[in-house]
Write an enzyme that holds these catalytic residues in place. Structure first.
Site, PDB file in Angstrom:
ATOM      1  N   ASP A  76      41.171  37.813  52.151  1.00  0.00           N
ATOM      2  CA  ASP A  76      40.317  36.785  51.965  1.00  0.00           C
ATOM      3  C   ASP A  76      41.064  35.470  52.452  1.00  0.00           C
ATOM      4  O   ASP A  76      40.971  34.081  51.574  1.00  0.00           O
ATOM      5  CB  ASP A  76      40.705  36.877  50.458  1.00  0.00           C
ATOM      6  CG  ASP A  76      39.805  35.919  49.520  1.00  0.00           C
ATOM      7  OD1 ASP A  76      38.689  35.486  50.237  1.00  0.00           O
ATOM      8  OD2 ASP A  76      40.358  35.389  48.576  1.00  0.00           O
ATOM      9  N   CYS A 127      23.517  49.924  39.971  1.00  0.00           N
ATOM     10  CA  CYS A 127      23.511  49.175  38.837  1.00  0.00           C
ATOM     11  C   CYS A 127      22.314  49.643  37.941  1.00  0.00           C
ATOM     12  O   CYS A 127      22.373  49.276  36.736  1.00  0.00           O
ATOM     13  CB  CYS A 127      23.390  47.899  39.182  1.00  0.00           C
ATOM     14  SG  CYS A 127      24.885  47.318  40.024  1.00  0.00           S
ATOM     15  N   CYS A 143      20.563  47.892  34.424  1.00  0.00           N
ATOM     16  CA  CYS A 143      21.588  47.155  33.964  1.00  0.00           C
ATOM     17  C   CYS A 143      21.668  45.672  34.213  1.00  0.00           C
ATOM     18  O   CYS A 143      21.590  45.485  35.501  1.00  0.00           O
ATOM     19  CB  CYS A 143      22.921  47.848  33.826  1.00  0.00           C
ATOM     20  SG  CYS A 143      24.460  46.829  32.997  1.00  0.00           S
ATOM     21  N   LYS A 202      37.688  20.112  42.776  1.00  0.00           N
ATOM     22  CA  LYS A 202      38.609  19.447  42.806  1.00  0.00           C
ATOM     23  C   LYS A 202      38.662  18.215  41.838  1.00  0.00           C
ATOM     24  O   LYS A 202      39.582  17.414  41.639  1.00  0.00           O
ATOM     25  CB  LYS A 202      39.350  18.637  44.051  1.00  0.00           C
ATOM     26  CG  LYS A 202      39.535  19.885  45.371  1.00  0.00           C
ATOM     27  CD  LYS A 202      39.785  19.109  46.533  1.00  0.00           C
ATOM     28  CE  LYS A 202      40.485  20.256  47.407  1.00  0.00           C
ATOM     29  NZ  LYS A 202      39.369  21.421  47.443  1.00  0.00           N
ATOM     30  N   CYS A 207      31.517  38.401  33.655  1.00  0.00           N
ATOM     31  CA  CYS A 207      30.460  39.165  34.458  1.00  0.00           C
ATOM     32  C   CYS A 207      31.342  40.552  34.856  1.00  0.00           C
ATOM     33  O   CYS A 207      30.444  41.433  35.010  1.00  0.00           O
ATOM     34  CB  CYS A 207      29.844  38.251  35.623  1.00  0.00           C
ATOM     35  SG  CYS A 207      30.934  37.744  36.744  1.00  0.00           S
TER      36      CYS A 207
END
Length: 377
Positions: A139, A193, A196, A228, A249
């Site tokens: 990341d 999913c 849903c 910021k 979520c």
């Protein structure tokens, strides 16, 4: 000295075994060119402005859209995941307004530091055994780990855009190893999913314009972590008591019920981050903030932005007992903190705020803070 060629399946088995021993819960392989759809999807998201003011996403668009543009020698991508599922449901803290909720991913040591060292060990083993070039990412580079993890069979991107695993729900940290070696790819994840929509329905700010699409301009996680400036007024009340991030979520995903399978390998929360009191957080000076959040991703946003969040949450608490601490922050050195303190005071004691307005305006030189004195809640 040349490195003898190994049977690919034996090599992968060894890498998988080493990854598991290091604490990784998920392992999969994708071809570097497995997602030719990513350039168009990324271009559409940027054109729609869903990245808000995260300009680095647009600046790195070309490299981000294809691992081979990031490193032209890349042939395969090894995706690894670590389960960080919390022991308790984060949603239960929303009904406790004097507690500041820190997102589950930030309740331990910075995951970049935790995972990168482990990834380097796996990558080092690959380089040693196969003589292949490798690069490690957590990341921190323009690499789209989630769609690549889907291609590698770790799960699928859910309607909330986060990777969902059959074994670990929505709670996986991801890391990637790019290699010049051609490795057999795993079967891609299948979108499961169904009908849903819990993750979409629970969002307090309607940040999903459609399933599988997230608009950061409406996302509380974005505003409390990446943004910021001042929190836009329309998102302050929905913040509730979320001082860093938003897990709603993720927390409601039905697949989370399987996230306890790897209890011994999963990351554990630091106890002091599970139920921190707003009354204590608002008292933190810069040194105290740095000490408390040493080694935590929370530290990266700095004391002023963190206090901005805390004061918004205090304004939502309905507890007038916080007023003395809020008054102390009206003269804070940071305009960001002063502005949030004004909003909190207007929520908790509007008469006191009206009485202090003229005196503070007379010595306030920051236009954004002056606007807070003239604003409404």
């Amino acid at each position: 000295m040349s490195v003898p060629l190994l049977d690919p399946q034996k090599l992968i088995a060894e890498l998988r075994s080493r990854a598991q021993a290091l604490g990784f819960d998920a392992f999969g392989i994708a071809r570097a060119d497995a997602r030719p759809d990513l350039p168009d999807k990324l271009a559409h998201a940027l054109a729609e402005g869903w990245h808000a003011d995260m300009d680095w996403m647009a600046e790195t668009e070309t490299r981000r859209a294809d691992p081979r543009r990031l490193w032209d020698e890349a042939r395969s991508v090894i995706l690894l995941g670590v389960n960080y599922g919390p022991d308790t449901d984060p949603m239960t803290l929303l009904s406790q307004p004097d507690i500041g909720i820190i997102s589950a991913y930030a309740r331990n040591r910075d995951y970049h530091d935790i995972i990168k060292g482990r990834l380097k060990e796996v990558a080092g083993l690959l380089a040693q055994r196969a003589g292949a070039d490798v690069k490690v990412f957590v990341d921190t580079a323009p690499l789209m780990e989630k769609p690549l993890a889907e291609a590698a069979g770790l799960g699928w991107q859910g309607k909330h855009s986060v990777l969902v695993s059959r074994d670990f729900g929505s709670w996986l940290f991801l890391g990637a190893i790019l290699t010049s070696l051609d490795l057999p790819a795993d079967k891609p994840g299948t979108q499961s999913c169904g009908s849903c929509t819990r993750c979409l329905d629970i969002c307090p700010t309607n940040a999903f314009p459609a399933p599988f699409r997230l608009d950061a301009r409406k996302c509380l996680a974005y505003y409390s972590v990446e943004h910021k400036g001042a929190i836009p007024r329309q998102f302050r009340r929905p913040m509730g008591n979320r001082v860093y991030g938003c897990d709603d979520c993720l927390a409601v995903c039905p697949w989370n019920k399987f996230a306890s399978i790897s209890r011994e390998a999963k990351l554990r929360s630091r106890p002091e981050f599970e139920r921190p009191a707003l009354a204590e957080l608002v008292q933190l000076d810069d040194a105290g903030f740095r000490a408390l959040f040493s080694g935590s991703p929370v530290k990266r946003i700095g004391q002023a932005r963190f206090l901005r969040n805390v004061l918004i949450c205090i304004g939502n608490s309905g507890d007038a007992g916080h007023v003395p601490a809020v008054l102390d922050r009206l003269d804070d050195a940071s305009p960001l903190v002063r502005g949030a303190a004004i909003w909190a005071l207007r929520r908790l004691d509007p008469e006191r705020a009206d009485g202090l307005r003229q005196a503070h305006l007379a010595r306030e030189g920051d236009e954004t803070v002056r606007a807070e004195w003239d604003g409404t809640v």
